[in-house]
Design a protein around this motif. Structure first.
Motif, PDB file in Angstrom:
ATOM      1  N   UNK A 123       0.828  -1.209   0.000  1.00  0.00           N
ATOM      2  CA  UNK A 123       0.000   0.000   0.000  1.00  0.00           C
ATOM      3  C   UNK A 123       0.863   1.259   0.000  1.00  0.00           C
ATOM      4  N   UNK A 124       2.184   1.083   0.144  1.00  0.00           N
ATOM      5  CA  UNK A 124       3.097   2.218   0.212  1.00  0.00           C
ATOM      6  C   UNK A 124       3.919   2.316  -1.072  1.00  0.00           C
ATOM      7  N   UNK A 125       4.196   3.532  -1.491  1.00  0.00           N
ATOM      8  CA  UNK A 125       5.079   3.731  -2.635  1.00  0.00           C
ATOM      9  C   UNK A 125       6.510   3.391  -2.221  1.00  0.00           C
ATOM     10  N   UNK A 126       7.375   3.252  -3.198  1.00  0.00           N
ATOM     11  CA  UNK A 126       8.777   2.950  -2.884  1.00  0.00           C
ATOM     12  C   UNK A 126       9.390   4.053  -2.034  1.00  0.00           C
ATOM     13  N   UNK A 127       9.131   5.290  -2.367  1.00  0.00           N
ATOM     14  CA  UNK A 127       9.685   6.404  -1.583  1.00  0.00           C
ATOM     15  C   UNK A 127       9.203   6.329  -0.137  1.00  0.00           C
ATOM     16  N   UNK A 128       7.955   5.959   0.054  1.00  0.00           N
ATOM     17  CA  UNK A 128       7.419   5.837   1.412  1.00  0.00           C
ATOM     18  C   UNK A 128       8.078   4.679   2.161  1.00  0.00           C
ATOM     19  N   UNK A 129       8.293   3.563   1.485  1.00  0.00           N
ATOM     20  CA  UNK A 129       8.950   2.417   2.125  1.00  0.00           C
ATOM     21  C   UNK A 129      10.418   2.696   2.428  1.00  0.00           C
ATOM     22  N   UNK A 130      11.028   3.581   1.628  1.00  0.00           N
ATOM     23  CA  UNK A 130      12.438   3.901   1.831  1.00  0.00           C
ATOM     24  C   UNK A 130      12.670   4.862   2.990  1.00  0.00           C
ATOM     25  N   UNK A 131      11.606   5.311   3.657  1.00  0.00           N
ATOM     26  CA  UNK A 131      11.758   6.186   4.816  1.00  0.00           C
ATOM     27  C   UNK A 131      12.626   5.537   5.899  1.00  0.00           C
ATOM     28  N   UNK A 132      12.609   4.201   5.961  1.00  0.00           N
ATOM     29  CA  UNK A 132      13.395   3.519   7.003  1.00  0.00           C
ATOM     30  C   UNK A 132      14.899   3.756   6.811  1.00  0.00           C
ATOM     31  N   UNK A 133      15.319   4.090   5.592  1.00  0.00           N
ATOM     32  CA  UNK A 133      16.750   4.305   5.343  1.00  0.00           C
ATOM     33  C   UNK A 133      17.217   5.664   5.857  1.00  0.00           C
ATOM     34  N   UNK A 134      16.274   6.486   6.345  1.00  0.00           N
ATOM     35  CA  UNK A 134      16.645   7.802   6.860  1.00  0.00           C
ATOM     36  C   UNK A 134      16.986   7.775   8.339  1.00  0.00           C
ATOM     37  N   UNK A 135      16.910   6.581   8.960  1.00  0.00           N
ATOM     38  CA  UNK A 135      17.398   6.451  10.331  1.00  0.00           C
ATOM     39  C   UNK A 135      18.878   6.808  10.358  1.00  0.00           C
ATOM     40  N   UNK A 136      19.318   7.391  11.445  1.00  0.00           N
ATOM     41  CA  UNK A 136      20.677   7.962  11.521  1.00  0.00           C
ATOM     42  C   UNK A 136      21.762   6.986  11.064  1.00  0.00           C
ATOM     43  N   UNK A 137      21.697   5.727  11.507  1.00  0.00           N
ATOM     44  CA  UNK A 137      22.755   4.768  11.182  1.00  0.00           C
ATOM     45  C   UNK A 137      22.778   4.467   9.685  1.00  0.00           C
ATOM     46  N   UNK A 138      21.584   4.321   9.081  1.00  0.00           N
ATOM     47  CA  UNK A 138      21.488   4.000   7.657  1.00  0.00           C
ATOM     48  C   UNK A 138      21.803   5.213   6.781  1.00  0.00           C
ATOM     49  N   UNK A 139      21.419   6.390   7.273  1.00  0.00           N
ATOM     50  CA  UNK A 139      21.508   7.592   6.453  1.00  0.00           C
ATOM     51  C   UNK A 139      22.946   7.987   6.145  1.00  0.00           C
ATOM     52  N   UNK A 140      23.904   7.486   6.891  1.00  0.00           N
ATOM     53  CA  UNK A 140      25.311   7.790   6.627  1.00  0.00           C
ATOM     54  C   UNK A 140      25.667   7.456   5.179  1.00  0.00           C
ATOM     55  N   UNK A 141      25.153   6.345   4.682  1.00  0.00           N
ATOM     56  CA  UNK A 141      25.395   5.951   3.292  1.00  0.00           C
ATOM     57  C   UNK A 141      24.254   6.368   2.369  1.00  0.00           C
ATOM     58  N   UNK A 142      23.028   6.220   2.856  1.00  0.00           N
ATOM     59  CA  UNK A 142      21.875   6.474   1.989  1.00  0.00           C
ATOM     60  C   UNK A 142      21.716   7.941   1.603  1.00  0.00           C
ATOM     61  N   UNK A 143      22.324   8.845   2.358  1.00  0.00           N
ATOM     62  CA  UNK A 143      22.265  10.251   1.960  1.00  0.00           C
ATOM     63  C   UNK A 143      23.017  10.500   0.662  1.00  0.00           C
ATOM     64  N   UNK A 144      23.881   9.557   0.289  1.00  0.00           N
ATOM     65  CA  UNK A 144      24.626   9.686  -0.959  1.00  0.00           C
ATOM     66  C   UNK A 144      23.925   9.006  -2.140  1.00  0.00           C
ATOM     67  N   UNK A 145      23.015   8.070  -1.855  1.00  0.00           N
ATOM     68  CA  UNK A 145      22.373   7.312  -2.933  1.00  0.00           C
ATOM     69  C   UNK A 145      20.917   7.711  -3.167  1.00  0.00           C
ATOM     70  N   UNK A 146      20.148   7.882  -2.109  1.00  0.00           N
ATOM     71  CA  UNK A 146      18.715   8.145  -2.264  1.00  0.00           C
ATOM     72  C   UNK A 146      18.410   9.414  -3.062  1.00  0.00           C
ATOM     73  N   UNK A 147      19.054  10.555  -2.737  1.00  0.00           N
ATOM     74  CA  UNK A 147      18.684  11.792  -3.441  1.00  0.00           C
ATOM     75  C   UNK A 147      18.943  11.751  -4.950  1.00  0.00           C
ATOM     76  N   UNK A 148      19.954  10.982  -5.401  1.00  0.00           N
ATOM     77  CA  UNK A 148      20.224  10.902  -6.843  1.00  0.00           C
ATOM     78  C   UNK A 148      19.525   9.710  -7.497  1.00  0.00           C
ATOM     79  N   UNK A 149      18.997   8.794  -6.693  1.00  0.00           N
ATOM     80  CA  UNK A 149      18.297   7.637  -7.241  1.00  0.00           C
ATOM     81  C   UNK A 149      16.796   7.822  -7.333  1.00  0.00           C
ATOM     82  N   UNK A 150      16.214   8.538  -6.386  1.00  0.00           N
ATOM     83  CA  UNK A 150      14.756   8.681  -6.337  1.00  0.00           C
ATOM     84  C   UNK A 150      14.154   9.502  -7.486  1.00  0.00           C
TER      85      UNK A 150
END
Length: 244
Positions: A123-150
């Motif tokens: 029921x959730x879009x991919x962007x909505x499901x990817x919210x879990x990657x914004x947790x501090x520990x995950x975001x260290x890497x995902x801040x480099x991939x999510x903004x250019x991938x989404x």
């Protein structure tokens, strides 16, 4: 591959053409040097490009693709499908590719302590499901991939342009960040905006030249190669973007 070789053979502003051209080869093959329609079966391949359902194949290719829907090899269905999962997009994989291949960055492998899975909620879009990657520990890497991938959410996992996902307007904004070039770092409205900013960047062109050097030399560059790389990068715009 046909589009890449066409850009290479034209040998004019090759780097920008690869990233920004609105042209493509659709259901195109050659036999004894003559163009022919490829024998692709199943769903009409031209539908992947959002061409009209009654589109007729022509041998005079590449053809121009619709408006603001396409820009270069990163919006080709072949690339989009290769950077998708079996049933859904993979914005993270697309972001990693852009970070590594165009921005010259490095993304570490997923730590063994991390269960790298998105919520399984259809029921959730991919962007909505990817919210879990914004947790501090995950975001260290995902801040480099999510903004250019989404921003590539403007396409589905089959490479088709779209405006909605699960009946909701698809969000296609993003950003270039932490690139090492303050002139390049900025918000982007969609994948087309992102690609054009990358294509206009001196830094991205330099990364492209470096990859070309590695391919032709069969090795990574060393400090002793710095002068050669600088000359190659200087010659690129002076020669009109010629690969030769």
């Amino acid at each position: 591959d046909q589009l890449v070789m066409h850009s290479y053979e034209q040998d004019k502003d090759v780097f920008r053409e690869l990233l920004t051209t609105r042209k493509s080869f659709v259901q195109f093959a050659t036999e004894k040097g003559e163009p022919r329609k490829s024998s692709s079966k199943g769903i009409g391949v031209h539908l992947s490009y959002n061409l009209p359902i009654d589109w007729k194949w022509i041998p005079d290719q590449p053809i121009e693709l619709p408006g603001r829907q396409r820009a270069g090899i990163l919006t080709q269905p072949a690339w989009l499908v290769a950077k998708s999962g079996n049933f859904d997009n993979d914005a993270i994989r697309r972001g990693v590719w852009i970070r590594n291949k165009l921005l010259g960055g490095t993304i570490l492998d997923v730590p063994i302590t991390v269960a790298a899975q998105l919520p399984n909620d259809d029921t959730l879009t991919l962007r909505e499901r990817m919210k879990v990657t914004e947790d501090a520990y995950c975001w260290k890497c995902h801040q480099q991939t999510n903004p250019v991938g989404l921003p590539f959410e403007m396409f589905d996992h089959f490479g088709r342009w779209r405006t909605k996902e699960l009946g909701k307007p698809v969000v296609i904004s993003g950003a270039i960040n932490r690139s090492g070039d303050s002139r390049l770092d900025s918000d982007v409205t969609d994948a087309i905006d992102l690609i054009h900013k990358l294509a206009n960047s001196d830094r991205v062109r330099q990364v492209f030249v470096r990859h070309a050097f590695r391919y032709w030399m069969g090795r990574n560059e060393t400090l002793n190669d710095a002068a050669t790389l600088r000359r190659a990068d200087n010659d690129c715009p002076k020669s009109g973007g010629s690969m030769k």
